[in-house]
Scaffold this motif. Structure first.
Motif, mmCIF file in Angstrom:
data_model
loop_
_atom_site.group_PDB
_atom_site.id
_atom_site.type_symbol
_atom_site.label_atom_id
_atom_site.label_comp_id
_atom_site.label_asym_id
_atom_site.label_seq_id
_atom_site.Cartn_x
_atom_site.Cartn_y
_atom_site.Cartn_z
ATOM 1 N N ARG A 117 0.524 -1.277 -0.795
ATOM 2 C CA ARG A 117 0.217 -0.175 0.067
ATOM 3 C C ARG A 117 0.924 1.522 -0.008
ATOM 4 N NH1 ARG A 117 -5.330 -0.777 0.610
ATOM 5 N NH2 ARG A 117 -5.958 0.639 1.613
ATOM 6 N N MET A 118 1.635 0.914 0.499
ATOM 7 C CA MET A 118 2.910 2.696 0.343
ATOM 8 C C MET A 118 3.413 2.757 -1.305
ATOM 9 S SD MET A 118 5.842 0.938 3.642
ATOM 10 C CE MET A 118 6.235 2.634 3.429
ATOM 11 N N LYS A 119 3.740 3.724 -1.230
ATOM 12 C CA LYS A 119 5.053 4.368 -2.480
ATOM 13 C C LYS A 119 5.540 3.541 -3.154
ATOM 14 C CE LYS A 119 3.587 9.735 -1.367
ATOM 15 N NZ LYS A 119 3.504 10.638 -1.123
ATOM 16 N N ASP A 120 5.760 3.814 -4.465
ATOM 17 C CA ASP A 120 7.014 2.795 -4.409
ATOM 18 C C ASP A 120 8.142 3.015 -4.234
ATOM 19 O OD1 ASP A 120 5.419 1.884 -6.603
ATOM 20 O OD2 ASP A 120 5.571 3.323 -8.395
ATOM 21 N N LYS A 121 8.873 4.189 -4.524
ATOM 22 C CA LYS A 121 10.336 4.730 -3.308
ATOM 23 C C LYS A 121 10.494 4.093 -2.001
ATOM 24 C CE LYS A 121 10.394 9.249 -1.920
ATOM 25 N NZ LYS A 121 10.410 10.601 -1.245
ATOM 26 N N TRP A 122 9.201 4.091 -0.995
ATOM 27 C CA TRP A 122 8.984 3.493 0.730
ATOM 28 C C TRP A 122 9.135 1.616 0.227
ATOM 29 C CZ3 TRP A 122 11.665 5.638 3.909
ATOM 30 C CH2 TRP A 122 11.471 7.596 3.575
ATOM 31 N N ARG A 123 7.912 1.660 -0.689
ATOM 32 C CA ARG A 123 7.886 0.302 -1.183
ATOM 33 C C ARG A 123 9.481 -0.292 -1.496
ATOM 34 N NH1 ARG A 123 2.980 -0.397 -5.082
ATOM 35 N NH2 ARG A 123 4.492 0.095 -6.348
ATOM 36 N N ASN A 124 9.575 -0.045 -2.398
ATOM 37 C CA ASN A 124 10.834 -1.256 -2.867
ATOM 38 C C ASN A 124 11.837 -1.062 -2.195
ATOM 39 O OD1 ASN A 124 9.842 -1.152 -5.503
ATOM 40 N ND2 ASN A 124 10.676 1.097 -6.542
ATOM 41 N N SER A 125 12.296 0.083 -1.200
ATOM 42 C CA SER A 125 13.446 -0.498 -0.355
ATOM 43 C C SER A 125 12.899 -0.704 1.258
ATOM 44 C CB SER A 125 13.270 1.454 0.817
ATOM 45 O OG SER A 125 13.749 1.895 -0.277
ATOM 46 N N LEU A 126 11.808 -1.802 1.330
ATOM 47 C CA LEU A 126 11.612 -2.335 2.423
ATOM 48 C C LEU A 126 11.399 -3.828 1.921
ATOM 49 C CD1 LEU A 126 7.850 -0.648 4.172
ATOM 50 C CD2 LEU A 126 10.322 -1.290 4.932
ATOM 51 N N MET A 127 11.129 -3.756 0.731
ATOM 52 C CA MET A 127 11.005 -4.841 0.161
ATOM 53 C C MET A 127 12.535 -5.675 -0.270
ATOM 54 S SD MET A 127 8.205 -6.272 0.087
ATOM 55 C CE MET A 127 8.944 -7.946 -0.754
#
Length: 275
Positions: A85-95
């Protein structure tokens, strides 16, 4: 294209099919060693597998694998949902945080918990600052469970996350336009559509969990025998390759049955959804 197909076929034949055939041959061997010179066909190895002692080991291993898989679902689904549900830049970093530990050797990742859970580990040292006596965090089922969840959690998060990210957002918008609440949207739209990822995660977690032997060895202190430990000891310590192969064949059969049941359940769900 045919060239690559041929290479894939040869790779599968040499590294998958041939070893399985070899294990099957050893499983019916009447001699216990690694030599096949005096080969004789027998079912004694399989009869030993179903003795009460080994049945108990199978039972404990399956229960522990199921428990670790359920915990991975309980932890992994909310994490995957939150990240998706997060924005792309945060999503990729967390993954990336889930992927990076997988680049490290499995044995090293497990060894790291020894420095955390030991009597002189970081956790007990931290508790000692508050006058709390060292806790017995190592060499028990809880430590083994923790090691399994830690090592196999990414295999649950990644497929669920992939399914949630690829989900058609217009379906959620349509449900919201029709007056559905957030809980109704999750129950009626998001959860059913994410089940393929959950099924894949269950397979990717349960299979290594039921056959692992490194985690029980290190975090269990050789006090708990699981199927993986039993098989490993037959090939490395006792030298009873025939019995080890028989156990492996039974374990493969259990995995195959579970995968078959899962596929049948998935087809039933798909048929029900189509109706």
């Amino acid at each position: 294209m045919k060239k690559y197909s041929y290479m894939y076929f040869m790779w599968s034949l040499v590294f998958i099919v041939f070893p399985l055939i070899l294990i099957l041959v050893y499983a019916f061997n009447s001699s216990s060693g690694m030599s096949l010179e005096n080969y004789g066909i027998t079912l004694d190895n399989f009869r030993r597998v179903f003795e009460p002692l080994y049945i108990k080991i199978f039972f404990v291993s399956i229960l522990l694998a199921i428990a670790s898989t359920v915990l991975c679902i309980i932890i992994g689904y909310p994490v995957a949902y939150f990240i998706s549900r997060m924005k792309d830049k945060w999503r990729n970093s967390l993954m990336l945080l889930f992927v990076v530990p997988m680049w490290m050797n499995f044995l090293l990742r497990t060894y790291a918990w020894l420095t955390l859970l030991g009597n002189n580990g970081l956790i007990n040292k931290f508790l000692g600052l508050f006058g709390i006596a060292p806790l017995n965090l190592m060499y028990n089922m809880s430590a083994i469970m923790l090691g399994m969840v830690y090592n196999f959690l990414p295999f649950m998060v990644l497929p669920i996350y992939s399914t949630l990210v690829k989900m058609d957002k217009s379906l959620i918008e349509a449900a919201r336009d029709l007056g559905a609440t957030n809980s109704q949207i999750f129950k009626k739209v998001i959860l059913p559509l994410s089940l393929p990822g959950v099924y894949t995660g269950i397979t990717m977690v349960f299979i290594p969990a039921i056959s692992t032997f490194v985690i029980p060895d290190l975090l269990g202190g050789n006090r708990f025998y699981l199927i993986g430990n039993l098989i490993e000891k037959q090939f490395t310590f006792t030298g009873d390759w025939a019995f080890g192969s028989a156990i492996s064949i039974v374990l493969i059969a259990i995995m195959f049955i579970l995968l078959l049941l899962q596929n049948l359940f998935e087809k039933k769900e798909a048929t029900g959804g189509a109706k």
